[in-house]
Design a protein around this motif. Structure first.
Motif, PDB file in Angstrom:
ATOM      1  N   GLY A  93      40.796  36.097 -18.535  1.00 58.89           N
ATOM      2  CA  GLY A  93      41.829  35.079 -18.638  1.00 58.89           C
ATOM      3  C   GLY A  93      41.787  34.354 -19.975  1.00 58.89           C
ATOM      4  N   LYS A  94      42.868  33.650 -20.254  1.00 64.44           N
ATOM      5  CA  LYS A  94      42.993  32.924 -21.520  1.00 64.44           C
ATOM      6  C   LYS A  94      43.592  31.551 -21.270  1.00 64.44           C
ATOM      7  CE  LYS A  94      46.204  34.453 -24.316  1.00 64.44           C
ATOM      8  NZ  LYS A  94      46.830  35.315 -25.346  1.00 64.44           N
ATOM      9  N   LEU A 110      56.662  27.398 -24.314  1.00 60.87           N
ATOM     10  CA  LEU A 110      55.982  28.682 -24.157  1.00 60.87           C
ATOM     11  C   LEU A 110      55.863  29.058 -22.674  1.00 60.87           C
ATOM     12  CD1 LEU A 110      54.605  30.948 -25.751  1.00 60.87           C
ATOM     13  CD2 LEU A 110      52.463  29.656 -25.603  1.00 60.87           C
ATOM     14  N   TYR A 111      55.687  28.065 -21.837  1.00 57.39           N
ATOM     15  CA  TYR A 111      55.645  28.305 -20.392  1.00 57.39           C
ATOM     16  C   TYR A 111      56.967  28.898 -19.909  1.00 57.39           C
ATOM     17  CZ  TYR A 111      55.265  27.324 -15.380  1.00 57.39           C
ATOM     18  OH  TYR A 111      55.245  27.427 -14.013  1.00 57.39           O
ATOM     19  N   VAL A 119      55.360  37.105 -17.310  1.00 59.47           N
ATOM     20  CA  VAL A 119      53.909  36.984 -17.418  1.00 59.47           C
ATOM     21  C   VAL A 119      53.434  35.859 -16.499  1.00 59.47           C
ATOM     22  CG1 VAL A 119      51.970  36.512 -18.964  1.00 59.47           C
ATOM     23  CG2 VAL A 119      53.956  37.805 -19.787  1.00 59.47           C
ATOM     24  N   GLU A 120      52.450  36.146 -15.675  1.00 54.45           N
ATOM     25  CA  GLU A 120      51.909  35.122 -14.764  1.00 54.45           C
ATOM     26  C   GLU A 120      51.149  34.071 -15.565  1.00 54.45           C
ATOM     27  OE1 GLU A 120      48.687  34.652 -11.089  1.00 54.45           O
ATOM     28  OE2 GLU A 120      49.115  36.640 -11.933  1.00 54.45           O
ATOM     29  N   VAL A 121      51.510  32.796 -15.368  1.00 54.42           N
ATOM     30  CA  VAL A 121      50.896  31.691 -16.101  1.00 54.42           C
ATOM     31  C   VAL A 121      50.759  30.489 -15.180  1.00 54.42           C
ATOM     32  CG1 VAL A 121      51.144  30.085 -18.032  1.00 54.42           C
ATOM     33  CG2 VAL A 121      51.845  32.435 -18.324  1.00 54.42           C
ATOM     34  N   GLU A 122      49.638  29.760 -15.307  1.00 56.37           N
ATOM     35  CA  GLU A 122      49.456  28.498 -14.605  1.00 56.37           C
ATOM     36  C   GLU A 122      49.549  27.351 -15.605  1.00 56.37           C
ATOM     37  OE1 GLU A 122      46.046  28.232 -11.947  1.00 56.37           O
ATOM     38  OE2 GLU A 122      45.848  30.414 -12.077  1.00 56.37           O
ATOM     39  N   LEU A 142      47.875  26.132 -20.757  1.00 54.80           N
ATOM     40  CA  LEU A 142      48.412  27.238 -19.983  1.00 54.80           C
ATOM     41  C   LEU A 142      47.265  28.205 -19.721  1.00 54.80           C
ATOM     42  CD1 LEU A 142      51.724  28.048 -21.909  1.00 54.80           C
ATOM     43  CD2 LEU A 142      51.441  26.597 -19.904  1.00 54.80           C
ATOM     44  N   PHE A 143      47.133  28.646 -18.474  1.00 54.16           N
ATOM     45  CA  PHE A 143      46.130  29.646 -18.145  1.00 54.16           C
ATOM     46  C   PHE A 143      46.828  30.955 -17.845  1.00 54.16           C
ATOM     47  CE2 PHE A 143      43.416  31.865 -14.946  1.00 54.16           C
ATOM     48  CZ  PHE A 143      42.388  32.206 -15.824  1.00 54.16           C
TER      49      PHE A 143
END
Length: 399
Positions: A93-94, A110-111, A119-122, A142-143
């Motif tokens: 993860g990043k 960006l989210y 793209v899956e993002v938290e 953002l994760f």
């Protein structure tokens, strides 16, 4: 074994994109004769072997671009290929960390782009960021859970093994100095030999524009090399973070900024910055190649890029000379780092295509002639995207 007088396919370039292209061609055309030629004495010696080893997710890129589409596919295909070949990788993860209100606004934009790109993002607040990475600070993050790490040199070596197993030939130490295309085929030659093929693919990386001109292609661009200088943290600091830590990128710049990157070998690197290189293949600081320097400094497109980015260029040069300036970039999101933590590590060089009007080419750029395909711009995330880029090229050869 008698070598063919005319190969079905020839590929110039032994980086990951070139070797993946040879792999995809032979997968698409079993039994075809194929030759891959590489100037260096080994494969993956330039951009492929000098990057941070990240399997990118595709969050950053312009929706609908080749980068956005091929990076998502490439991340999946890279993991699948690595698993099948027994190549270690890790999906760690990043975190993209916003450190002030301006970055927070860019983070939210960006989210939204990540949603468009599928793209899956938290979306994390400051408290959740600290809970996940106690040594990282920011106002939010953002994760991206799908981002991973791998050794792309090992991937390239495994791809080369599949090429040889399928009957392909790989010749190393073979610089190409002439390309002659006519209606019957393409002849490539240099000090190491002369070969003819029905179809040619050129994946020249740092030499892409020069090889294109050898073939009579006159793209309105030139490769400008940017040195990306890395540091490595001491072994006792390698567990400083568990995930990749990136800043929120500035959309006006082609580079992602200095980040903390765990490697698949258990190290932790910091970098890269982005400073002008005066040698396309010179990795030592201060390297100068007179031909390269003359072409860069005489190119009006570079003058326009430099004029539009004076402050950024001066900052990057300062940080290259003074470690404390480089450190300040890192301490914005990891304040406990010290100058003593920044140990030397070999630099990388990014082949950035720049048009004569000063426009940076952001997307992958591929051009065709009747019998050849030229990859003119393939910066990051080309390593992640190599397998689908290769499939795209192989399909163009058959078109």
């Amino acid at each position: 074994m008698r070598l063919p007088d005319v190969y079905d396919y020839c590929v110039i370039g032994g980086g990951i994109v070139g070797v993946a292209t040879a792999h995809r061609i032979l997968d698409r055309h079993p039994g075809a004769s194929l030759l891959l030629v590489e100037k260096a004495a080994a494969l993956a010696t330039h951009q492929t072997g000098h990057n941070s080893g990240v399997i990118h997710s595709g969050i950053y890129y312009e929706p609908g671009s080749l980068k956005a589409r091929l990076c998502r596919a490439g991340a999946k295909q890279t993991r699948e290929f690595a698993a099948a070949q027994g190549i270690p990788f890790r999906v760690c993860g990043k975190l993209l960390v916003a450190t002030d209100s301006a970055e927070h606004a860019r983070m939210l934009a960006l989210y939204e782009r990540s949603i468009t790109n599928g793209v899956e993002v938290e979306l994390l607040d400051a408290a959740e960021l600290t809970r996940r990475e106690p040594r990282v600070t920011g106002v939010g993050a953002l994760f991206v859970p799908s981002t991973g790490i791998i050794d792309y040199t090992r991937v390239t070596t495994a791809l080369a093994d599949t090429v040889r197993a399928a009957g392909g030939e790989i010749v190393l130490g073979a610089e190409i100095t002439a390309i002659d295309e006519n209606s019957d085929g393409v002849t490539v030659s240099g000090p190491a030999g002369r070969w003819r093929a029905a179809r040619l693919v050129v994946c020249g990386g740092l030499q892409a524009d020069r090889l294109a001109r050898l073939a009579g292609v006159r793209p309105d661009l030139r490769i400008v090399p940017f040195r990306g200088e890395y540091y490595q943290l001491p072994p006792e600091r390698a567990d400083l973070v568990r995930t990749l830590i990136y800043p929120i990128p500035d959309p006006e710049l082609p580079f992602l900024g200095v980040h903390l990157s765990p490697t698949i070998d258990g190290e932790l690197t910091v970098g890269p910055n982005a400073v002008l290189g005066l040698a396309r293949e010179g990795y030592r600081k201060g390297s100068v190649n007179l031909r390269d320097a003359r072409e860069i400094l005489g190119f009006r497109g570079f003058h326009r890029v430099a004029a539009a980015n004076v402050r950024t260029g001066l900052r990057e040069m300062r940080n290259s000379i003074f470690r404390r300036g480089y450190l300040a970039e890192c301490r914005r999101y990891c304040p406990e780092l010290t100058v003593a933590d920044l140990l030397p590590r070999e630099a990388g060089i990014r082949a950035q295509a720049v048009r004569a009007d000063g426009t940076l080419v952001h997307d992958f750029l591929i051009e065709r002639t009747p019998r050849s395909v030229h990859v003119l711009n393939a910066p990051s995330p080309a390593a992640t995207s190599a397998l689908p880029i290769a499939a795209h090229i192989a399909a163009q050869l058959d078109d």
